[in-house]
Design an enzyme around this catalytic site. Structure first.
Site, short mmCIF file in Angstrom:
data_model
loop_
_atom_site.label_atom_id
_atom_site.label_comp_id
_atom_site.label_asym_id
_atom_site.label_seq_id
_atom_site.Cartn_x
_atom_site.Cartn_y
_atom_site.Cartn_z
N ASP A 196 -30.02 29.90 -33.09
CA ASP A 196 -30.35 28.54 -32.66
C ASP A 196 -29.07 27.71 -32.58
OD1 ASP A 196 -33.06 29.10 -32.73
OD2 ASP A 196 -33.46 28.01 -34.59
N ARG A 217 -31.17 31.06 -24.38
CA ARG A 217 -32.26 30.08 -24.39
C ARG A 217 -31.65 28.72 -24.01
NH1 ARG A 217 -34.02 28.67 -30.07
NH2 ARG A 217 -34.81 30.80 -30.12
#
Ligand code: FDA
Length: 305
Positions: free
Chosen positions: A132, A182
């Site tokens: 992330d 992402r």
């Protein structure tokens, strides 16, 4: 008023005493609205249900901004445990993690040691890991770590945030790594010096990087609940004949479930990002900042327990 609420929740999301208190007092304040359970076994049941409905999943063992070596090592063990459960139960799931939960703020050596152990387990059990992206002061280091580990491991992806002015440069710099990326708008409170303050600019930049990454033929996870961005991605698919196995949509557990289902019905790959664990406070405060109307769920949670 909405901006004040947003800033308030983002301020809370970074508050260490409140984060510690929330861990101690357990799952409260509507946490179960956005968090799947306190441990991987609880989360596994929910993953199975989602898989049966046609969703892919990425699980995230909650934790961030850890400043204690034992806790960072413990967090790495939790990640490895999650990888084993995914494999043993034959779940269709990947793992997402935050480098600050693995000791990035303590030392480079510690976070690299923890990441290598996790990636080795991921390789052994066939599970993909995504790093992330956290706040701006950690962007550079996160990307440096990603690039270094990507040369050793195939099963590694990361995230880029459209609100940062630097994002297009980062996208270009990652192109040669053939990355699993992402793409998100960005969830942290950042200064105007580093991030677009206006939503329209963020949305425009988001579209720009989605298009670029798809046309670069890199795998692209479009992680958003925004109808107009989803529609734009579908237009790109048609206009450029982008194969459906080159991209997926990702959404957060518990948010816009009907939209998630509709996309699966239309034949798109949809991955649900499912957090679990007791360190839920910062994560939930960021969800409230994105949509202060969610406070209604929190208030219900306070009275329901
Ligand atoms: P936007 O905020 O414009 O919302 C569009 C619409 O979606 C809203 O009008 C509302 O209807 C709905 N919506 C959005 N948020 C909602 C909420 N919390 N509750 C209910 N409805 C909501 N960020 C980051 O900085 N680093 C990261 O690593 C990640 N990882 C990540 C993974 C996945 C799978 C997702 C979906 C998101 C992230 N994010 C993230 C968060 C991301 O940066 C962003 O903050 C949120 O996705 C909200 O932005 P949207 O793109 O959904 O658009």
């Amino acid at each position: 008023m909405e901006q004040i609420m947003r800033n308030f929740f983002l301020f809370l999301s970074n508050n260490k005493p409140l984060t510690k208190a929330a861990k101690k007092y357990g799952f409260r304040f509507g946490a179960s609205r956005f968090v799947a359970g306190v441990d991987i076994n609880g989360a596994a049941e929910k993953i199975k249900e989602l898989n049966a409905k046609g969703f892919d999943v990425t699980v995230d063992h909650l934790g961030e901004f850890i400043d204690n070596e034992d806790e960072a090592r413990q967090s790495a063990q939790e990640c490895i445990q999650a990888i084993k459960v995914i494999a043993e139960k034959e779940l269709n799931a990947q793992l997402s993690l935050k480098l600050t939960s693995l000791g990035m703020d303590i030392s480079y050596e510690l976070v690299m040691e923890n990441m290598r152990k996790i990636l080795q387990a991921g390789t052994e059990y066939g599970v993909i890991i995504t790093i992330d992206m956290e706040d701006y002061q950690r962007t550079e280091q996160t990307l440096t770590i990603f690039k270094s580990l990507r040369q050793e491991f195939d099963n590694l992806g990361t995230v880029l945030q459209a609100y940062l002015y630097r994002v297009e440069e980062d996208l270009d710099a990652l192109d040669s790594y053939n990355p699993y990326l992402r793409l998100v708008k960005g969830a942290y409170k950042e200064s105007e010096k580093v991030a677009f303050p206006n939503k329209q600019d963020v949305d425009d930049n988001y579209k720009k990087i989605i298009k670029k990454n798809l046309l670069n033929e890199n795998y692209t996870a479009v992680a958003t609940h925004d109808d107009s961005i989803i529609a734009y991605t579908k237009e790109l698919e048609k206009a450029h004949d982008i194969p459906r196995d080159q991209f997926e949509f990702q959404m957060l557990y518990g948010i816009r479930i009907e939209l998630q289902e509709r996309l699966v019905d239309e034949g798109y790959k949809v991955r649900v990002y499912m957090p679990y664990g007791d360190d839920w406070f910062g994560y939930n405060m960021r969800r409230l900042a994105e949509r202060p109307a969610n406070v209604a769920f929190v208030l219900k949670g306070i009275f329901k327990k």
